[in-house]
Write a protein that holds these residues in place. Sequence first.
Motif, short mmCIF file in Angstrom:
data_model
loop_
_atom_site.label_atom_id
_atom_site.label_comp_id
_atom_site.label_asym_id
_atom_site.label_seq_id
_atom_site.Cartn_x
_atom_site.Cartn_y
_atom_site.Cartn_z
N VAL A 1 0.81 -1.23 0.00
CA VAL A 1 0.00 0.00 0.00
C VAL A 1 0.85 1.28 0.00
O VAL A 1 0.57 2.20 -0.76
CB VAL A 1 -1.04 -0.04 1.15
N ALA B 1 -4.47 1.04 4.39
CA ALA B 1 -4.56 2.40 3.83
C ALA B 1 -5.10 3.36 4.89
O ALA B 1 -4.63 4.50 5.00
CB ALA B 1 -5.44 2.41 2.59
N GLN C 1 -6.48 4.17 -1.28
CA GLN C 1 -5.78 3.35 -2.27
C GLN C 1 -6.64 3.13 -3.50
O GLN C 1 -7.75 2.59 -3.41
CB GLN C 1 -5.40 2.00 -1.65
#
Length: 232
Positions: free
Chosen positions: A93, A115, A122
Motif C-alpha cells: 500500500v 490504507a 488506495q
Amino acid sequence: MSLAGNLVQIANDISFAVSKRRKDVVATGTAVKVVAVTKNQEVSAVREVIDAGAAAIGENRVQEAVAKLEHLDRQVERHLIGHLQTNKVRQAVPLFDLIHSVDSESLAREIDRIAGKLGKRQDVLIQVNAANEDSKYGIEASALPGLAQKITQLEHVRLCGLMTIAPFFVNPEDARPVFRAMYELFTQLKAMALPGSLIEQLSMGMTNDYSVAVEEGANLVRIGTAIFGPRH
Ligand SMILES: *Cc1c(COP(=O)(O)O)cnc(C)c1O
C-alpha cells in the motif's frame, strides 16, 4: 532500438489502434497510458525508461518492488500488476499508486485497513479472469457486481476500473472477444454509478496483444518485452 525509440513505436501503434476503434467504443476516452513493466529489470533500466518518458512503471511482485523502488531516485506513477497476497498488503500500500489485481473481498478489506492506518485512499482495479482460465487469478465476470459493491463501501479504497490478462494466442486477433467482453463489463460497472467509485480505467493488453486491446477500449496497457526486449 533504444528504449525511447521503442516507446515512440508503441505510442504510434496505440494512436493507430485508437483510430481504428468502432464508433461505440467511447467509455474509456481516447488517452491511453502505457505502464512500462519493469519486473526482472535492474534499477538502472527503471531509471532509463522513466527518463525516456514512461508515464508509469509496473511491478508484479511486491518483494522485488520493495527492493528496487527503495533505491529509485525518480518520481513516477507506480502500479502493482501482479497477484497480491494478503500478507504483502502492508508493504504494497505505501508503495503503489494503483493496484490492478484485487480479486477478493478479504484482500480489499486488508487494503482498506492498511490504507486507513496510513491516511491514504488506495486506488484499485478489480482483476477479472475473462477467459475463465484455471491458471489465472481474478474473479469470474458474474461475481463482479457483488465485489464492486463491497469494495465501494470501503472508506480507504477507491475502485477505478478493471484489469484482465488475456490468454496468450500466437495470433492476437484471437484475444479480441476477451477484450470486447471486458469492455462490456467495464461499461456495465460504470453504469452502476457506485458512490465513491471513479470507474475510468480499463487495464488490458501486453506486448503481444496491446493493439487489439486498445482497439477494443483499453486505456491502460502493460508492456514489458516491447520496451525492454526479452526478459532473462
Ligand atoms: C509481465 C507482465 C506484463 C508484461 O508482459 P510483456 O508480454 O512482457 O509485455 C503485463 N502484465 C502482467 C500482469 C505481467 O505480469
